[in-house]
Enzyme design. Structure first.
Site, PDB file in Angstrom:
ATOM      1  N   TYR A 143     -18.833 -44.512  90.515  1.00 34.12           N
ATOM      2  CA  TYR A 143     -18.956 -45.755  89.749  1.00 34.12           C
ATOM      3  C   TYR A 143     -19.025 -46.980  90.654  1.00 34.12           C
ATOM      4  CZ  TYR A 143     -18.179 -44.230  84.909  1.00 34.12           C
ATOM      5  OH  TYR A 143     -18.295 -43.698  83.663  1.00 34.12           O
ATOM      6  N   LYS A 194     -15.627 -30.794  92.196  1.00 35.73           N
ATOM      7  CA  LYS A 194     -16.700 -29.830  92.466  1.00 35.73           C
ATOM      8  C   LYS A 194     -16.688 -29.547  93.965  1.00 35.73           C
ATOM      9  CE  LYS A 194     -20.093 -28.594  90.375  1.00 35.73           C
ATOM     10  NZ  LYS A 194     -20.452 -27.246  89.851  1.00 35.73           N
ATOM     11  N   ASP A 226     -17.251 -28.256  85.967  1.00 39.02           N
ATOM     12  CA  ASP A 226     -18.072 -27.614  84.926  1.00 39.02           C
ATOM     13  C   ASP A 226     -17.255 -26.565  84.189  1.00 39.02           C
ATOM     14  OD1 ASP A 226     -18.005 -26.167  87.311  1.00 39.02           O
ATOM     15  OD2 ASP A 226     -20.085 -25.476  87.172  1.00 39.02           O
TER      16      ASP A 226
HETATM   17  C1  IPM Z   1     -15.087 -45.326  79.117  1.00 39.59           C
HETATM   18  C2  IPM Z   1     -16.459 -45.881  78.911  1.00 39.59           C
HETATM   19  C3  IPM Z   1     -16.813 -46.795  80.071  1.00 39.59           C
HETATM   20  C4  IPM Z   1     -16.888 -45.926  81.313  1.00 39.59           C
HETATM   21  C5  IPM Z   1     -18.067 -47.643  79.911  1.00 39.59           C
HETATM   22  C6  IPM Z   1     -18.036 -48.468  78.651  1.00 39.59           C
HETATM   23  C7  IPM Z   1     -18.292 -48.534  81.110  1.00 39.59           C
HETATM   24  O1  IPM Z   1     -17.362 -44.842  78.749  1.00 39.59           O
HETATM   25  O2  IPM Z   1     -14.147 -46.123  79.288  1.00 39.59           O
HETATM   26  O3  IPM Z   1     -14.924 -44.111  79.082  1.00 39.59           O
HETATM   27  O4  IPM Z   1     -17.927 -45.313  81.611  1.00 39.59           O
HETATM   28  O5  IPM Z   1     -15.893 -45.853  81.994  1.00 39.59           O
END
Ligand code: IPM
Ligand code: MG
Length: 370
Positions: A143, A194, A226
């Site tokens: 992320y 993984k 998975d």
């Molecule tokens: C979550 C959501 C968020 C994420 C989005 C809205 C950015 O899916 O909190 O699970 O991907 O973390």
């Protein structure tokens, strides 16, 4: 009433304001009936903030979030903002909050209320009595990893890329939270990655294993992500605490949500590290569900995930376990009485509105606190 409990409420977009509205009623109830009051400020985030200020999160709101004892978050996003440039989209607001507050530990419990065991898409016996905790690392991994982007290759073709990256300390601090949670629960921690494909997974497994000796009362196991997805729907009760990275945790927690009957039932707590001198820890509480634009503004949303997130807020940020218990019991009783919003109504059951669910909760709270 003046209070030293500072809360920032960020309802956001879609069904966020509706479900947060039901929590505000519970907050008022606590003020009147239990003489517990909060200093509440409300702010904009996501699309609502884009519309008002041109950015998904202003610096002022960010600063305020760092200053309060806890943030209660609704949901963000919607079709209206989907065509904006990637870096201006509503989700950036939430990701910035998580990153700048350093909320690395995201607790996503999946609990099946007895009355809802039949609302799950899985067989009753697989989910009845289920109580598992998914601990998702929230400020690292793919992320946030660099480099990232979309580039144009010499051939003219474009390439999109992200980086999965975890340092030893990032893994260790979330793993320690996992071990500590397991100690307070049933003593089992399953670490998920993984490691068969990704070096970051190899390191993840090594680091988690290397600190296991500090928690002799916890049984540690490892599982590939998975396989874990499969095991969550095959036999979810084998798990106690699952600790995993940001992306796998996002996916596996949605998956676990369906065990409970609806995504509308799952709360979450995102916690930072405890300050060793003040004992203070930054925290944000939000439902696992999204903004559900398809039903927004229609009074159909299930407010229970937001209400249960508020119960987690009481428990983790204010050590108000008794109040949290009462709220959770009220949710259980309301469900036990067959009161359902559309997402959890069985065929033949009447679905009530968001605010009717809130009213039913308040009545139940009155009884429980009597
Ligand atoms: C979550 C959501 C968020 C994420 C989005 C809205 C950015 O899916 O909190 O699970 O991907 O973390
Ligand atoms: Mg998600």
């Amino acid at each position: 009433m003046a209070s030293n409990k500072k809360l920032l409420v960020l309802p956001g977009d879609g069904i966020g304001p509706e479900v947060v509205g039901e929590v505000r009623r519970i907050v008022d109830w606590m003020d009147q009936r239990r003489h517990v009051s909060f200093d509440i400020s409300e702010g904009l985030v996501g699309g609502a903030s884009i519309d008002a200020h041109g950015t998904p999160l202003t610096d002022e709101t960010m600063a305020e979030a760092m200053n309060v004892d806890a943030v209660l978050f609704g949901s963000i996003g919607g079709p209206k903002w989907e065509t904006l440039p990637f870096n201006s989209q509503p989700e950036r607001g939430l990701l910035r909050l998580r990153k700048e507050m350093d909320l690395f530990a995201n607790l996503r419990p999946a609990m099946v209320f007895d009355a809802l065991a039949d609302a799950s898409s899985l067989k009753h016996e697989l989910v009845a009595g289920l109580d598992i905790m998914i601990l998702r690392e929230l400020t690292g991994g793919v992320y946030f990893g660099e480099p990232r982007g979309i580039e144009t290759l010499p051939s003219g073709e474009r390439r999109g890329f992200n980086t999965q990256s975890y340092t030893e300390s990032e893994i260790e601090r979330v793993a320690r939270v996992g071990f500590e949670l397991a100690q307070k629960r049933n003593g089992k921690l399953c670490s998920v990655e993984k490691a068969n494909v990704m070096e970051s997974g190899v390191l993840w497994r090594e680091v988690v294993s290397s600190i296991a000796g500090d928690y002799p009362d916890v049984t540690l196991s490892h599982m590939y992500a998975d396989n874990c997805a499969m095991q969550i729907v095959r036999n979810p009760k084998q798990f106690d605490v699952i600790v995993t990275d940001n992306l796998f945790g996002d996916i596996l927690s949605d998956c676990a949500a369906m065990l409970t009957g609806s995504l509308g039932m799952l709360p979450s707590a995102s916690l930072g590290a405890e300050d060793p001198t003040t004992g203070r820890r930054m925290a944000l509480y939000e439902p696992v569900h999204g903004s559900a634009p398809d039903i927004a503004g229609q009074g159909k949303a299930n407010p229970l995930a937001e209400v249960l997130s508020f119960a987690m807020l009481l428990r983790y940020s204010f050590d108000m376990g008794e109040d949290a218990d009462i709220i959770e019991a009220a949710v259980g009783n309301v469900l036990g009485a067959g009161i359902r919003t559309a997402d959890i109504a069985a065929p033949g059951q009447t679905a009530i509105s968001t605010s009717e669910m809130g009213t039913a909760l308040l009545k139940e709270l009155d009884k429980l606190a009597a």
